[in-house]
Design a protein around this motif. Structure first.
Motif, PDB file in Angstrom:
ATOM      1  N   TYR A   1       5.814  60.310  76.410  1.00  0.00           N
ATOM      2  CA  TYR A   1       4.374  60.012  76.265  1.00  0.00           C
ATOM      3  C   TYR A   1       3.519  61.265  76.478  1.00  0.00           C
ATOM      4  CZ  TYR A   1       5.588  60.052  81.072  1.00  0.00           C
ATOM      5  OH  TYR A   1       6.125  60.459  82.260  1.00  0.00           O
TER       6      TYR A   1
ATOM      7  N   ALA B   1       6.608  55.466  75.877  1.00  0.00           N
ATOM      8  CA  ALA B   1       5.891  55.318  77.151  1.00  0.00           C
ATOM      9  C   ALA B   1       6.834  54.918  78.271  1.00  0.00           C
ATOM     10  CB  ALA B   1       4.800  54.259  77.004  1.00  0.00           C
ATOM     11  N   VAL B   2       8.035  54.499  77.922  1.00  0.00           N
ATOM     12  CA  VAL B   2       8.959  54.012  78.944  1.00  0.00           C
ATOM     13  C   VAL B   2       9.856  55.180  79.372  1.00  0.00           C
ATOM     14  CG1 VAL B   2      10.602  52.208  79.556  1.00  0.00           C
ATOM     15  CG2 VAL B   2       8.852  51.756  77.827  1.00  0.00           C
TER      16      VAL B   2
ATOM     17  N   ASP C   1      10.938  65.468  85.160  1.00  0.00           N
ATOM     18  CA  ASP C   1      11.841  65.383  86.313  1.00  0.00           C
ATOM     19  C   ASP C   1      12.028  63.930  86.753  1.00  0.00           C
ATOM     20  OD1 ASP C   1       9.044  66.688  86.968  1.00  0.00           O
ATOM     21  OD2 ASP C   1       9.429  65.266  88.585  1.00  0.00           O
ATOM     22  N   GLY C   2      10.971  63.101  86.600  1.00  0.00           N
ATOM     23  CA  GLY C   2      11.079  61.686  86.978  1.00  0.00           C
ATOM     24  C   GLY C   2      12.129  60.967  86.148  1.00  0.00           C
ATOM     25  N   ALA C   3      12.247  61.349  84.885  1.00  0.00           N
ATOM     26  CA  ALA C   3      13.207  60.674  83.993  1.00  0.00           C
ATOM     27  C   ALA C   3      14.649  60.905  84.424  1.00  0.00           C
ATOM     28  CB  ALA C   3      13.004  61.149  82.548  1.00  0.00           C
TER      29      ALA C   3
ATOM     30  N   GLU D   1      16.332  58.006  86.221  1.00  0.00           N
ATOM     31  CA  GLU D   1      16.709  56.784  85.491  1.00  0.00           C
ATOM     32  C   GLU D   1      18.219  56.784  85.262  1.00  0.00           C
ATOM     33  OE1 GLU D   1      14.875  54.237  84.675  1.00  0.00           O
ATOM     34  OE2 GLU D   1      12.962  55.095  85.297  1.00  0.00           O
TER      35      GLU D   1
ATOM     36  N   ALA E   1       6.168  62.897  89.730  1.00  0.00           N
ATOM     37  CA  ALA E   1       6.197  61.697  88.892  1.00  0.00           C
ATOM     38  C   ALA E   1       4.931  60.931  89.282  1.00  0.00           C
ATOM     39  CB  ALA E   1       7.448  60.871  89.160  1.00  0.00           C
ATOM     40  N   ILE E   2       3.962  60.957  88.425  1.00  0.00           N
ATOM     41  CA  ILE E   2       2.589  60.501  88.732  1.00  0.00           C
ATOM     42  C   ILE E   2       2.112  61.243  90.004  1.00  0.00           C
ATOM     43  CG2 ILE E   2       0.987  58.570  88.872  1.00  0.00           C
ATOM     44  CD1 ILE E   2       2.984  56.797  87.519  1.00  0.00           C
TER      45      ILE E   2
ATOM     46  N   HIS F   1      -2.410  62.929  85.880  1.00  0.00           N
ATOM     47  CA  HIS F   1      -1.228  62.388  85.194  1.00  0.00           C
ATOM     48  C   HIS F   1      -1.606  61.817  83.827  1.00  0.00           C
ATOM     49  CE1 HIS F   1       2.359  60.093  84.299  1.00  0.00           C
ATOM     50  NE2 HIS F   1       1.634  58.991  84.231  1.00  0.00           N
TER      51      HIS F   1
HETATM   52  C1  TPP Z   1      10.979  52.837  83.084  1.00  0.00           C
HETATM   53  C2  TPP Z   1       9.624  53.214  83.606  1.00  0.00           C
HETATM   54  N1  TPP Z   1       9.414  53.222  84.933  1.00  0.00           N
HETATM   55  C3  TPP Z   1       8.187  53.566  85.416  1.00  0.00           C
HETATM   56  C4  TPP Z   1       7.158  53.873  84.558  1.00  0.00           C
HETATM   57  C5  TPP Z   1       5.806  54.295  85.115  1.00  0.00           C
HETATM   58  N2  TPP Z   1       5.656  55.736  84.949  1.00  0.00           N
HETATM   59  C6  TPP Z   1       4.943  56.236  83.928  1.00  0.00           C
HETATM   60  S1  TPP Z   1       4.943  57.897  83.930  1.00  0.00           S
HETATM   61  C7  TPP Z   1       5.888  57.983  85.303  1.00  0.00           C
HETATM   62  C8  TPP Z   1       6.257  59.323  85.901  1.00  0.00           C
HETATM   63  C9  TPP Z   1       7.329  60.027  85.165  1.00  0.00           C
HETATM   64  O1  TPP Z   1       7.404  61.356  85.624  1.00  0.00           O
HETATM   65  P1  TPP Z   1       8.158  62.468  84.831  1.00  0.00           P
HETATM   66  O2  TPP Z   1       9.351  61.906  84.147  1.00  0.00           O
HETATM   67  O3  TPP Z   1       8.396  63.579  85.792  1.00  0.00           O
HETATM   68  O4  TPP Z   1       7.157  62.927  83.676  1.00  0.00           O
HETATM   69  P2  TPP Z   1       5.688  63.551  83.744  1.00  0.00           P
HETATM   70  O5  TPP Z   1       4.724  62.388  83.699  1.00  0.00           O
HETATM   71  O6  TPP Z   1       5.578  64.350  84.998  1.00  0.00           O
HETATM   72  O7  TPP Z   1       5.572  64.363  82.513  1.00  0.00           O
HETATM   73  C10 TPP Z   1       6.203  56.710  85.767  1.00  0.00           C
HETATM   74  C11 TPP Z   1       7.023  56.438  86.962  1.00  0.00           C
HETATM   75  C12 TPP Z   1       7.416  53.825  83.167  1.00  0.00           C
HETATM   76  N3  TPP Z   1       6.474  54.140  82.265  1.00  0.00           N
HETATM   77  N4  TPP Z   1       8.652  53.517  82.726  1.00  0.00           N
END
Ligand code: TPP
Length: 320
Positions: free
Chosen positions: A68, A117-118, A148-150, A153, A180-181, A246
């Motif tokens: 996203y 978005a997921v 980094d949040g991904a 998963e 992550a947010i 974010h």
């Molecule tokens: C499966 C899933 N879990 C939670 C969310 C809520 N969410 C949206 S963005 C995000 C943070 C992801 O952080 P990162 O992967 O580091 O990417 P960045 O936004 O820093 O580019 C979260 C937890 C989502 N969209 N999808």
């Protein structure tokens, strides 16, 4: 930044791409309060060097998937700017007819496989595409961008295992912006040894810690060379920093989860400014003017474009 002087054509191309992304997103941030843009926007301002360094090392028929926060990767891979802007406006001329918005950009003509978005979901889809490309046997590479949040998963680990086992032609690119947010790495990871975790799958890794676009490009180039030589997946961890909030056009340094000092350190190392200074003034000005014209005509295209027809609501809902 690198001590090695880049080839002048690469330098000009990289600067143009960095500048186009930075200025496009600044324009999106400026327009956003007018409510003309109909989807949420996750800006990459500050993170451009990751998309540009990697996409510049890919061939035009290579493929890329992102998240996203995908304007930068879409533009760096050569996605159509006018159709992207129209998509953000929800217009019928948008890349997805105005139905997908900023978080789901796609442009297969430019090798942009898609975004989601997921969190984490495009990683296995990119690996699936890499498997198809391996079977087609034409030496094409897929790059998969994620945050980094991904990497938290489950599907990230599953995909690394599958890709390594089948020696898929895929470059994994983690844009590690530290959050992550609003959650910093220190609240989420027991250790920051992401590369070591990835290496246990048998995947070679490299890390670039300072957003140096030419270091990222060199790392991507060597990784892509190894992939084309049949050595299987490779992994890049690029440390970077998100300058804006974010989601949305603003800043959030008053939200008490990070400090403006961190921003200042990254701004002093801004790839767009540093790369621009490596060009002579006349060349840089010509590029800047061209970029402004490109953005102005993309905004004009979005503003003048019609809304989608009501009947479009029912198209592309089910496969024919
Ligand atoms: C499966 C899933 N879990 C939670 C969310 C809520 N969410 C949206 S963005 C995000 C943070 C992801 O952080 P990162 O992967 O580091 O990417 P960045 O936004 O820093 O580019 C979260 C937890 C989502 N969209 N999808």
């Amino acid at each position: 930044m690198s001590e090695n002087t880049p080839d002048p054509e690469i330098l000009a191309r990289v600067y143009r791409s960095l500048r186009l992304i930075r200025r496009t997103e600044e324009e999106i941030a400026r327009l956003y309060p007018s409510d003309k843009i109909k989807s949420p926007v996750h800006l990459s301002i500050g993170q451009e060097s990751v998309s540009v360094g990697v996409c510049d090392a890919l061939a035009s028929d290579d493929i890329m998937s992102a998240t996203y926060r995908g304007h930068a990767a879409y533009l760096a891979k050569g996605g159509d700017l006018g159709q992207m802007m129209a998509e953000l406006y929800g217009k019928g001329t948008g890349r997805a007819g105005g139905k997908a918005g900023s978080m789901h950009l796609v442009d297969m003509k430019a090798g942009v496989l898609g975004m989601s978005a997921v969190v984490g979901t495009t990683i296995p889809i990119a690996a699936g595409y890499a498997l198809a490309m391996k079977r087609a046997g034409r030496g094409r590479v897929t790059a998969s961008f994620f945050g980094d949040g991904a990497t938290e998963e489950g599907v990230f680990s599953e995909t690394l295992n599958f890709a390594a086992l089948h020696k898929l032609p895929i470059l994994f690119v983690c844009e590690n912006n530290g959050f992550a947010i609003h959650s910093p790495l220190s609240n989420r990871w027991a250790t920051e040894a992401l590369r070591e975790r990835v290496a246990t799958y048998g995947i070679p890794t490299q890390a670039i810690g300072d957003g140096d676009v030419f270091a990222i490009r060199r790392a991507a180039e060597s990784a892509i060379q190894a992939i084309r030589a049949g050595e299987g997946p490779q992994f890049l961890e690029c440390k970077t920093y998100r300058w804006r909030e974010h989601v949305g056009p603003g800043e959030d340094y008053e939200d008490d989860y990070r400090s403006r000092d961190e921003l200042t350190r990254w701004q002093e190392n801004d790839a767009v400014a540093i790369t621009g200074k490596m060009l002579d003034d006349a060349r840089r000005q010509a590029i800047d003017e061209d970029v402004e014209q490109q953005i102005a005509s993309a905004v004009e295209f979005a503003e003048q474009s019609p809304w989608p027809e009501p009947k479009e609501l029912f198209s592309h809902v089910y496969a024919d």
